[in-house]
Design a protein around this motif. Structure first.
Motif, PDB file in Angstrom:
ATOM      1  N   GLY A 198       0.804  -1.303   0.100  1.00 10.38           N
ATOM      2  CA  GLY A 198       0.138  -0.098   0.112  1.00 10.38           C
ATOM      3  C   GLY A 198       0.867   1.154   0.222  1.00 10.38           C
ATOM      4  N   ALA A 199       0.195   2.518  -0.130  1.00 11.68           N
ATOM      5  CA  ALA A 199       0.879   3.866  -0.234  1.00 11.68           C
ATOM      6  C   ALA A 199       1.727   4.156   0.892  1.00 11.68           C
ATOM      7  CB  ALA A 199      -0.290   4.743  -0.707  1.00 11.68           C
ATOM      8  N   GLY A 200       1.048   3.481   2.230  1.00 10.68           N
ATOM      9  CA  GLY A 200       1.510   4.139   3.383  1.00 10.68           C
ATOM     10  C   GLY A 200       3.151   3.383   3.470  1.00 10.68           C
ATOM     11  N   ALA A 201       3.278   2.211   3.135  1.00 13.13           N
ATOM     12  CA  ALA A 201       4.685   1.653   2.993  1.00 13.13           C
ATOM     13  C   ALA A 201       5.669   2.689   2.252  1.00 13.13           C
ATOM     14  CB  ALA A 201       4.800   0.303   2.577  1.00 13.13           C
ATOM     15  N   ALA A 202       5.085   3.231   1.060  1.00  5.38           N
ATOM     16  CA  ALA A 202       5.969   3.822   0.115  1.00  5.38           C
ATOM     17  C   ALA A 202       6.075   5.071   0.905  1.00  5.38           C
ATOM     18  CB  ALA A 202       5.135   4.314  -1.175  1.00  5.38           C
ATOM     19  N   PHE A 203       5.317   5.654   1.474  1.00  7.46           N
ATOM     20  CA  PHE A 203       5.602   7.077   2.235  1.00  7.46           C
ATOM     21  C   PHE A 203       6.645   6.959   3.447  1.00  7.46           C
ATOM     22  CE2 PHE A 203       1.958   8.845   0.259  1.00  7.46           C
ATOM     23  CZ  PHE A 203       2.520  10.201  -0.248  1.00  7.46           C
ATOM     24  N   GLY A 204       6.428   5.773   4.141  1.00  6.43           N
ATOM     25  CA  GLY A 204       7.168   5.374   5.090  1.00  6.43           C
ATOM     26  C   GLY A 204       8.812   5.308   4.583  1.00  6.43           C
ATOM     27  N   VAL A 205       8.869   4.569   3.515  1.00 11.47           N
ATOM     28  CA  VAL A 205      10.400   4.619   2.973  1.00 11.47           C
ATOM     29  C   VAL A 205      11.008   6.187   2.254  1.00 11.47           C
ATOM     30  CG1 VAL A 205      11.708   3.797   0.873  1.00 11.47           C
ATOM     31  CG2 VAL A 205      10.183   2.119   2.006  1.00 11.47           C
ATOM     32  N   ASN A 206       9.924   6.890   1.877  1.00  8.43           N
ATOM     33  CA  ASN A 206       9.934   8.164   1.698  1.00  8.43           C
ATOM     34  C   ASN A 206      10.553   8.863   2.885  1.00  8.43           C
ATOM     35  OD1 ASN A 206       8.347  11.032   1.540  1.00  8.43           O
ATOM     36  ND2 ASN A 206       9.828  10.784  -0.200  1.00  8.43           N
ATOM     37  N   GLY A 207      10.075   8.742   3.863  1.00  6.24           N
ATOM     38  CA  GLY A 207      10.469   9.531   5.144  1.00  6.24           C
ATOM     39  C   GLY A 207      11.982   8.998   5.703  1.00  6.24           C
ATOM     40  N   ALA A 208      12.410   7.740   5.324  1.00  7.01           N
ATOM     41  CA  ALA A 208      13.440   7.022   5.744  1.00  7.01           C
ATOM     42  C   ALA A 208      14.541   7.796   4.945  1.00  7.01           C
ATOM     43  CB  ALA A 208      13.494   5.653   5.514  1.00  7.01           C
ATOM     44  N   THR A 209      14.287   8.066   3.581  1.00  6.52           N
ATOM     45  CA  THR A 209      15.290   8.759   2.898  1.00  6.52           C
ATOM     46  C   THR A 209      15.627  10.206   3.406  1.00  6.52           C
ATOM     47  OG1 THR A 209      13.812   9.585   1.195  1.00  6.52           O
ATOM     48  CG2 THR A 209      14.547   7.399   0.760  1.00  6.52           C
ATOM     49  N   PHE A 210      14.688  10.812   3.658  1.00  5.60           N
ATOM     50  CA  PHE A 210      15.234  12.096   4.589  1.00  5.60           C
ATOM     51  C   PHE A 210      16.030  11.898   5.587  1.00  5.60           C
ATOM     52  CE2 PHE A 210      10.606  13.557   2.909  1.00  5.60           C
ATOM     53  CZ  PHE A 210      11.044  14.087   1.771  1.00  5.60           C
ATOM     54  N   ALA A 211      15.687  10.900   6.415  1.00  7.94           N
ATOM     55  CA  ALA A 211      16.654  10.764   7.574  1.00  7.94           C
ATOM     56  C   ALA A 211      17.942  10.328   7.277  1.00  7.94           C
ATOM     57  CB  ALA A 211      15.949   9.595   8.648  1.00  7.94           C
ATOM     58  N   VAL A 212      18.271   9.509   6.079  1.00 10.84           N
ATOM     59  CA  VAL A 212      19.358   9.094   5.557  1.00 10.84           C
ATOM     60  C   VAL A 212      20.123  10.293   5.095  1.00 10.84           C
ATOM     61  CG1 VAL A 212      20.732   7.997   3.772  1.00 10.84           C
ATOM     62  CG2 VAL A 212      18.917   6.887   5.163  1.00 10.84           C
ATOM     63  N   SER A 213      19.690  11.212   4.322  1.00 13.03           N
ATOM     64  CA  SER A 213      20.137  12.587   3.692  1.00 13.03           C
ATOM     65  C   SER A 213      20.403  13.587   4.959  1.00 13.03           C
ATOM     66  CB  SER A 213      19.071  13.322   2.969  1.00 13.03           C
ATOM     67  OG  SER A 213      19.568  14.496   2.551  1.00 13.03           O
ATOM     68  N   ALA A 214      19.771  13.515   5.927  1.00 15.79           N
ATOM     69  CA  ALA A 214      20.095  14.408   6.868  1.00 15.79           C
ATOM     70  C   ALA A 214      21.324  14.084   7.962  1.00 15.79           C
ATOM     71  CB  ALA A 214      18.881  14.594   8.028  1.00 15.79           C
ATOM     72  N   LEU A 215      21.442  12.724   8.081  1.00 16.71           N
ATOM     73  CA  LEU A 215      22.419  12.110   8.622  1.00 16.71           C
ATOM     74  C   LEU A 215      23.773  12.042   8.096  1.00 16.71           C
ATOM     75  CD1 LEU A 215      23.569  10.269  11.003  1.00 16.71           C
ATOM     76  CD2 LEU A 215      22.925   8.346   9.753  1.00 16.71           C
ATOM     77  N   CYS A 216      23.706  11.797   6.765  1.00 12.68           N
ATOM     78  CA  CYS A 216      24.920  12.253   5.755  1.00 12.68           C
ATOM     79  C   CYS A 216      25.386  13.681   6.019  1.00 12.68           C
ATOM     80  CB  CYS A 216      24.539  11.435   4.669  1.00 12.68           C
ATOM     81  SG  CYS A 216      24.430   9.927   4.455  1.00 12.68           S
ATOM     82  N   LEU A 217      24.449  14.622   5.598  1.00 13.53           N
ATOM     83  CA  LEU A 217      24.845  16.042   5.723  1.00 13.53           C
ATOM     84  C   LEU A 217      25.421  16.449   7.176  1.00 13.53           C
ATOM     85  CD1 LEU A 217      21.843  17.310   3.761  1.00 13.53           C
ATOM     86  CD2 LEU A 217      24.088  17.123   3.026  1.00 13.53           C
ATOM     87  N   ALA A 218      24.782  15.805   8.294  1.00 13.19           N
ATOM     88  CA  ALA A 218      25.214  16.244   9.669  1.00 13.19           C
ATOM     89  C   ALA A 218      26.979  15.585   9.802  1.00 13.19           C
ATOM     90  CB  ALA A 218      24.326  15.651  10.562  1.00 13.19           C
ATOM     91  N   LEU A 219      27.075  14.627   9.113  1.00 10.09           N
ATOM     92  CA  LEU A 219      28.314  13.954   9.450  1.00 10.09           C
ATOM     93  C   LEU A 219      29.568  14.406   8.449  1.00 10.09           C
ATOM     94  CD1 LEU A 219      27.485  10.014   9.462  1.00 10.09           C
ATOM     95  CD2 LEU A 219      28.196  11.279  11.177  1.00 10.09           C
ATOM     96  N   MET A 220      28.992  15.341   7.650  1.00  5.76           N
ATOM     97  CA  MET A 220      30.149  16.154   6.828  1.00  5.76           C
ATOM     98  C   MET A 220      30.818  17.103   7.498  1.00  5.76           C
ATOM     99  SD  MET A 220      27.829  16.812   3.252  1.00  5.76           S
ATOM    100  CE  MET A 220      28.928  17.673   2.488  1.00  5.76           C
ATOM    101  N   ARG A 221      31.937  17.429   7.153  1.00  4.59           N
ATOM    102  CA  ARG A 221      32.853  18.366   7.941  1.00  4.59           C
ATOM    103  C   ARG A 221      33.440  19.302   6.804  1.00  4.59           C
ATOM    104  NH1 ARG A 221      30.295  16.905  11.030  1.00  4.59           N
ATOM    105  NH2 ARG A 221      30.641  15.739  13.205  1.00  4.59           N
TER     106      ARG A 221
END
Length: 432
Positions: A198-221
């Protein structure tokens, strides 16, 4: 005494210098060892690469998830368009402010903030669609919030690359390749998730991609730039300074002015009219396949930009853009699916190569402390005209026919290339 000693090596002094023999001339200066160029795949670039791949993958999932979720909940077809429009409107309106804020507070902070702010909205949509479907007003409101967050995020992409990559063109080309691949993968995975869970699972993965992006950007120096510590004026004053920087570069505003015409008359109508014609004549499966071929062409265009380094990047990119009118001519001529695929491949490769040349030129010619604002003006102008072109495409096509609109667009696309090559500051802009 002879002019040159005969009993000794030429590099050994005899104690009897002559007018033709110089000790100094025999001294060998040490040859410096070659210095290796800084590696592209440094820690910061690897993190940014993952962040961009995750973000583009997640963004590609949204249209599929929205369409499946809203239609599955019993809402009309128009609700999908309104939901997507609720995103693009706030994005176009706020992206210039996003550029100013990125210059004021640093791009990395604004990108992290944008990703974090998008997480709750994605979570709400994931839970709502999984439990039956949210009200339309909530979908529209969350789409608008996501558009504002994207406006805060997007300007920082341009200014981050020259600060982390020793080779800006190569970095842009590599990112263009992975973005093309993720643009294809995102909708495909979203369709699979919708079919399975269902669409809920797709939006769940979509949210996870934001978390991955934020974490990678936070680890940059990223080292601080000289402009980071500068005293900033008011928001209005910063926008005025950005506008002056923009107007001072004729090649910059010249390209954007030409591109607004292209967005209104060519790029904007091309997307909806391609979908309408191909789906109506050959079915949705063929349309999906052709979009995948377009994405493959984009990846190849990025690879070409990785190898080729023209002395005049904007001129070379303009010549490459001639692949776009070929695509439009084929679309408007009712040719076979195979030829349509050729056109899509050429169009994708042409646009990707131009985009790398354009992005690299902006990132290497515009001062770092104004780059976010310059990129924001570019995005705002292009996006607004493309949105207007998409809105006008339907009524104009109904009046004169979709094929005629596409064929007229092919002619205008050729004129756009001519204009880019005729304007001297654009044609002669050198590679840095």
């Amino acid at each position: 005494m002879t002019d040159k000693p005969t009993d000794m090596p030429a590099n050994k002094p005899t104690g009897k210098p002559s007018e033709h023999y110089s000790y100094k001339s025999e001294v060998r200066e040490p040859i410096p060892a070659p210095v290796a160029a800084p590696a592209l795949w440094n820690r910061n670039f690897r993190l940014f690469f993952v962040a961009r791949a995750a973000a583009v993958f997640g963004e590609g999932m949204v249209p599929v998830a929205l369409a499946a979720g809203l239609l599955g909940a019993g809402y009309p077809d128009s609700s999908v368009g309104y939901a997507l429009g609720s995103w693009i409107g706030p994005f176009a309106l706020f992206v210039v402010f996003g550029g100013v804020l990125a210059d004021r507070f640093t791009a990395r902070r604004m990108m992290i903030l944008a990703d974090v702010l998008r997480l709750p909205g994605a979570a709400v949509l994931a839970v709502s669609f999984a439990t039956g479907g949210p009200p339309l007003w909530a979908v529209y409101a969350l789409s608008a919030v996501s558009g504002v967050c994207a406006a805060l995020f997007q300007p920082g992409v341009a200014s981050t690359i020259p600060r982390i990559a020793p080779d800006v063109q190569r970095a842009n080309a590599v990112l263009r390749v992975v973005e093309s691949l993720m643009t294809m993968a995102g909708p495909a995975v979203a369709g699979l998730l919708v079919a399975l869970s269902g669409a809920g699972a797709a939006f769940g993965v979509n949210g996870a991609t934001f978390a991955v992006s934020a974490l990678c950007l936070a680890l940059m120096r990223i080292p601080a730039a000289p402009g980071d510590a500068a005293v900033r004026g008011s928001l209005r004053a910063e926008m005025a300074v950005g506008w002056r920087e923009f107007r001072a570069r004729s090649w910059l505003w010249g390209v954007i002015a030409i591109w607004t015409v292209y967005g209104l008359t060519v790029a904007g109508p091309m997307v909806p009219l391609t979908a309408t014609l191909v789906t109506g004549d050959h079915g949705s499966a063929v349309y999906g396949t052709l979009m995948a071929v377009n994405g493959a062409g984009s990846a190849v265009g990025g690879l070409l930009a990785l190898r080729l380094r023209p002395r005049r990047p904007l001129a070379a990119g303009a010549v490459a853009l001639l692949g776009l009118p070929v695509n439009l001519l084929l679309l408007g001529s009712g040719v076979s699916v195979a030829l349509l695929g050729v056109g899509q491949f050429l169009g994708g490769a042409a646009f990707a190569f131009w985009l790398v040349m354009w992005s690299t030129s902006v990132q290497t010619h515009v001062p770092q402390d104004a780059l976010n604002r310059m990129h924001a003006y570019d995005v705002a102008g292009s996006l607004l005209m493309m949105a207007a072109g998409r809105a006008l495409a339907g009524p104009v096509a109904e009046a004169v026919g979709a094929e005629r609109v596409l064929l007229a667009g092919a002619g205008i696309a050729v004129l756009v290339v001519v204009a880019l090559l005729v304007v001297r500051p654009i044609r002669t802009l050198p590679r840095v």
